[in-house]
Design an enzyme around this catalytic site. Structure first.
Site, PDB file in Angstrom:
ATOM      1  N   HIS A  84       0.813  -1.214   0.000  1.00  0.00           N
ATOM      2  CA  HIS A  84       0.000   0.000   0.000  1.00  0.00           C
ATOM      3  C   HIS A  84       0.845   1.262   0.000  1.00  0.00           C
ATOM      4  O   HIS A  84       0.385   2.326  -0.410  1.00  0.00           O
ATOM      5  CB  HIS A  84      -0.990  -0.029   1.166  1.00  0.00           C
ATOM      6  CG  HIS A  84      -2.119  -0.956   0.904  1.00  0.00           C
ATOM      7  ND1 HIS A  84      -3.260  -0.572   0.241  1.00  0.00           N
ATOM      8  CD2 HIS A  84      -2.256  -2.279   1.135  1.00  0.00           C
ATOM      9  CE1 HIS A  84      -4.052  -1.601   0.101  1.00  0.00           C
ATOM     10  NE2 HIS A  84      -3.468  -2.657   0.637  1.00  0.00           N
ATOM     11  N   ARG A 141     -11.574   3.439  -1.784  1.00  0.00           N
ATOM     12  CA  ARG A 141     -11.252   2.358  -0.844  1.00  0.00           C
ATOM     13  C   ARG A 141     -11.771   2.716   0.548  1.00  0.00           C
ATOM     14  O   ARG A 141     -11.058   3.269   1.374  1.00  0.00           O
ATOM     15  CB  ARG A 141      -9.742   2.128  -0.807  1.00  0.00           C
ATOM     16  CG  ARG A 141      -9.134   1.755  -2.155  1.00  0.00           C
ATOM     17  CD  ARG A 141      -7.638   1.522  -2.020  1.00  0.00           C
ATOM     18  NE  ARG A 141      -7.019   1.128  -3.273  1.00  0.00           N
ATOM     19  CZ  ARG A 141      -6.421   1.964  -4.114  1.00  0.00           C
ATOM     20  NH1 ARG A 141      -6.354   3.267  -3.823  1.00  0.00           N
ATOM     21  NH2 ARG A 141      -5.880   1.535  -5.230  1.00  0.00           N
ATOM     22  N   ARG A 168     -16.172   1.103  -2.849  1.00  0.00           N
ATOM     23  CA  ARG A 168     -16.036  -0.304  -2.494  1.00  0.00           C
ATOM     24  C   ARG A 168     -16.342  -0.488  -1.007  1.00  0.00           C
ATOM     25  O   ARG A 168     -15.833   0.251  -0.168  1.00  0.00           O
ATOM     26  CB  ARG A 168     -14.614  -0.788  -2.784  1.00  0.00           C
ATOM     27  CG  ARG A 168     -14.365  -2.233  -2.380  1.00  0.00           C
ATOM     28  CD  ARG A 168     -13.009  -2.724  -2.831  1.00  0.00           C
ATOM     29  NE  ARG A 168     -11.899  -2.127  -2.083  1.00  0.00           N
ATOM     30  CZ  ARG A 168     -10.621  -2.275  -2.400  1.00  0.00           C
ATOM     31  NH1 ARG A 168     -10.287  -2.979  -3.465  1.00  0.00           N
ATOM     32  NH2 ARG A 168      -9.680  -1.714  -1.688  1.00  0.00           N
ATOM     33  N   GLU A 226     -11.896 -10.640  -8.638  1.00  0.00           N
ATOM     34  CA  GLU A 226     -10.501 -10.730  -8.181  1.00  0.00           C
ATOM     35  C   GLU A 226     -10.134 -12.121  -7.685  1.00  0.00           C
ATOM     36  O   GLU A 226      -9.085 -12.306  -7.068  1.00  0.00           O
ATOM     37  CB  GLU A 226     -10.218  -9.674  -7.107  1.00  0.00           C
ATOM     38  CG  GLU A 226     -11.222  -9.631  -5.980  1.00  0.00           C
ATOM     39  CD  GLU A 226     -11.041  -8.426  -5.071  1.00  0.00           C
ATOM     40  OE1 GLU A 226      -9.931  -7.872  -5.016  1.00  0.00           O
ATOM     41  OE2 GLU A 226     -12.024  -8.044  -4.395  1.00  0.00           O
ATOM     42  N   ASN A 277      -4.715  -6.913  -8.845  1.00  0.00           N
ATOM     43  CA  ASN A 277      -3.690  -7.223  -7.845  1.00  0.00           C
ATOM     44  C   ASN A 277      -3.955  -8.587  -7.207  1.00  0.00           C
ATOM     45  O   ASN A 277      -3.090  -9.468  -7.184  1.00  0.00           O
ATOM     46  CB  ASN A 277      -3.650  -6.151  -6.751  1.00  0.00           C
ATOM     47  CG  ASN A 277      -3.419  -4.766  -7.305  1.00  0.00           C
ATOM     48  OD1 ASN A 277      -3.220  -4.587  -8.499  1.00  0.00           O
ATOM     49  ND2 ASN A 277      -3.451  -3.776  -6.447  1.00  0.00           N
ATOM     50  N   ASP A 278      -5.162  -8.745  -6.666  1.00  0.00           N
ATOM     51  CA  ASP A 278      -5.500 -10.020  -6.023  1.00  0.00           C
ATOM     52  C   ASP A 278      -5.733 -11.127  -7.041  1.00  0.00           C
ATOM     53  O   ASP A 278      -5.390 -12.285  -6.793  1.00  0.00           O
ATOM     54  CB  ASP A 278      -6.731  -9.859  -5.127  1.00  0.00           C
ATOM     55  CG  ASP A 278      -6.355  -9.444  -3.712  1.00  0.00           C
ATOM     56  OD1 ASP A 278      -5.270  -9.850  -3.243  1.00  0.00           O
ATOM     57  OD2 ASP A 278      -7.128  -8.705  -3.076  1.00  0.00           O
ATOM     58  N   ARG A 280       1.533 -11.462  -2.985  1.00  0.00           N
ATOM     59  CA  ARG A 280       2.011 -10.225  -3.604  1.00  0.00           C
ATOM     60  C   ARG A 280       2.729  -9.310  -2.619  1.00  0.00           C
ATOM     61  O   ARG A 280       3.326  -8.311  -3.022  1.00  0.00           O
ATOM     62  CB  ARG A 280       0.858  -9.475  -4.281  1.00  0.00           C
ATOM     63  CG  ARG A 280      -0.262  -8.978  -3.362  1.00  0.00           C
ATOM     64  CD  ARG A 280      -1.404  -8.436  -4.214  1.00  0.00           C
ATOM     65  NE  ARG A 280      -2.558  -7.999  -3.446  1.00  0.00           N
ATOM     66  CZ  ARG A 280      -2.810  -6.751  -3.130  1.00  0.00           C
ATOM     67  NH1 ARG A 280      -1.979  -5.804  -3.516  1.00  0.00           N
ATOM     68  NH2 ARG A 280      -3.881  -6.424  -2.438  1.00  0.00           N
ATOM     69  N   CYS A 284      -9.891  -1.932 -12.060  1.00  0.00           N
ATOM     70  CA  CYS A 284      -9.512  -0.959 -11.027  1.00  0.00           C
ATOM     71  C   CYS A 284      -8.219  -1.348 -10.333  1.00  0.00           C
ATOM     72  O   CYS A 284      -7.756  -0.660  -9.427  1.00  0.00           O
ATOM     73  CB  CYS A 284     -10.625  -0.771  -9.999  1.00  0.00           C
ATOM     74  SG  CYS A 284     -10.997  -2.243  -9.025  1.00  0.00           S
TER      75      CYS A 284
END
Length: 543
Positions: free
Chosen positions: A188, A295, A331, A429, A452-453, A463, A500
């Site tokens: 992050h 987020r 989200r 995801e 990402n996921d 990751r 996204c």
């Protein structure tokens, strides 16, 4: 001049002083004291300083997130003045002839445990607040001050690593660049650097001590290097490069206001990913068409306790009003895995990425979910809000979500509270959601792919584990095939599909995404104009 190398997660040049991020960790030792009254005075002086700090935090939060977001600091000030708490600290100092730090630590532990064992949910939640104010007072007594950036000017932030909760609380105006000793390219900290469009390095073996703290430095995000106390020649070269980058930004700024349409007439929406209400300025500055990913979990990470419905409502309302009718996709909370909030009291898991997180928490603890949904639907009356649910793996989950949503709508209707029937979508995801995308598309209004996921779960690679970075291939043919499957399933069922995840900002894939037929890319604000530049120059029919 000393040169240190790391892995670049965002390009660019930053020139300024280094500031080592202080974690505020502290060890309390029990020591005998001679002068009880002097020790009690030390405690009361520290308590007064803590109250002053909380007032400053309250004033800052009031400007940035409004009254509901600032109220936690007011509550902490009141707790500091609690008679039972003060009496306990003084009694331990007097009866045991011990130092104030130890007395505060013991009182904090005792009171926190007492609250944690209460049956009432409200009082149980006060346990974390007690710990927080105790840590603040102890920090002052030990002379550690408050953690964070100690500077009045923009600096290069150097840290061992940064947790999501630490990055979101930073004053972004004081950050020129991030450099961390540890961390992953998908952490992050890296995502925040991309959001802010500032150079950032990870895995940089640079000392976290006075040999660099406060020194002038250059971070070159293109080379992946930090130059500490650079010589005149190096400084001159990097200043020229910085000027060139600023000129490129000026050229991109000329693209503001233009439609995202290819040479052959294909349109794509370019939206922004943000994690904080403070990022709204970046959304507007970079001419995003809307917000494709807000987020909301960062509201939870910034809080000492479950954020109330009113607190969340004020934040969502502000975002909706600020975007003035542009789409805002929020989200629902994605707590768990690498984003932990202590007050959720999630069990320790062998593999949290595969455990209790995101929608699983919401469906397991529906009272948390309902609080957020009520706030979201209330805010929908003030703008163009859409809701997106993360970590979906089955049609059954979506139907359970719909049932809870209908309960919330019915409650609001009965209470006479205005709301809109908002667009509702899901994040794709997990490989499971890809494989049943055709069925899922019949249940929702849109798909947004969290690459990402999806990459993590498809390649079976953590990751966050930087030792596996060389095996982490976000361009894997398996991922590309999945993306095409998802967009095709969406269009076959009359809904739109976007990306996204961080892959959406990869300029080397922009034309490929246009070719696949994606309707939307939601990326870090600083990537909007570079992607628009590619879109405007592309003829999809010739790809």
């Amino acid at each position: 001049m000393e040169i240190y190398s790391g892995k670049s997660v965002f390009g660019g040049i930053a020139i300024g002083k280094i500031c080592i991020y202080k974690k505020g960790q502290q060890t309390v030792r029990r020591t005998k004291i001679e002068d009880v009254e002097a020790e009690k005075k030390r405690y009361h002086d520290a308590k007064a300083e803590a109250s002053s700090q909380l007032q400053d935090l309250y004033d800052k939060a009031l400007k940035e997130v409004g009254e509901s977001g600032a109220e936690i600091f007011e509550a902490h000030k009141m707790m500091l003045e609690d008679g039972d708490y003060i009496e306990s600290v003084e009694n331990i100092i007097e009866s045991e002839n011990v130092n104030a730090e130890y007395a505060v630590a013991m009182t904090g532990d005792n009171f926190a445990e007492m609250f944690a064992n209460m049956e009432d949910e409200y009082f149980r939640a006060r346990s974390a607040d007690i710990k927080d104010i105790s840590e603040r007072v102890i920090s002052i007594l030990l002379g550690n001050g408050s953690e964070g950036i100690k500077s009045s000017e923009p600096v290069i932030v150097l840290a061992d690593d940064l947790a999501p909760s630490e990055t979101v609380q930073m004053d972004k105006e004081l950050v020129l660049s991030f450099v961390t000793v540890h961390g992953s390219a998908n952490s992050h900290t890296a995502i925040l650097a991309k959001t802010m469009s500032i150079p950032a390095l990870i895995g940089c073996e640079i000392p976290l001590d006075d040999s660099v703290d406060g020194k002038m430095a250059i971070v070159d995000g293109f080379e992946g290097k930090v130059y500490v106390e650079p010589d005149e020649e190096t400084l001159a070269k990097k200043k020229v490069r910085l000027q060139e980058e600023n000129e490129k930004k000026d050229l991109l700024n000329k693209l503001k206001g233009k439609d995202n349409v290819t040479l052959d007439g294909q349109h794509i929406n370019l939206y922004a990913n943000i994690g904080n209400i403070k990022d709204l300025a970046l959304v507007l500055k970079n001419d995003a068409g809307g917000i494709g990913l807000f987020r909301s979990e960062f509201i939870y990470l910034e809080s000492e306790d479950y954020p109330t419905e009113d607190k969340q409502f004020e934040i969502y309302k502000t975002v909706a009003q600020t975007l003035a009718g542009k789409k805002v996709i929020i989200r629902t909370l994605d707590i768990g895995a690498d984003k932990q909030a202590d007050y959720f009291e999630l069990p320790k898991e062998e593999n949290p990425a595969l455990g209790m997180r995101a929608i699983r928490i919401c469906l397991t603890k529906p009272w948390i979910f309902k609080t957020q949904l009520r706030a979201l639907f209330r805010a929908s009356a003030f703008g163009n809000i859409s809701i997106m649910y993360p970590m979906i793996t089955s049609v059954e989950e979506v139907r359970e979500i719909k049932k809870i949503v209908n309960e919330v709508k019915e409650e609001l209707t009965n209470e006479g509270i205005a709301f809109k029937d908002v667009e509702q979508g899901i994040m794709i995801e997990t490989p499971a959601s890809v494989m049943v995308a055709d069925e899922l598309a019949k249940e929702v209004d849109f798909f947004s792919i969290g690459t990402n996921d999806l990459t993590q779960y498809t390649l079976a690679i953590d990751r966050q584990n930087q030792t596996l970075d060389k095996f982490y291939d976000s361009h894997s043919p398996a991922i590309m095939k999945m993306l095409k499957m998802v967009v095709d399933s969406a269009h076959a069922n009359g809904i739109w599909a976007g990306i996204c995840g961080e892959l959406g900002a990869d300029l080397t894939l922009t034309q490929e995404f246009l070719k696949m037929g994606f309707d939307e890319l939601s990326v870090s604000p600083g990537r909007i104009l570079p992607i628009r530049d590619i879109v405007l120059k592309t003829d999809v029919s010739k790809l």
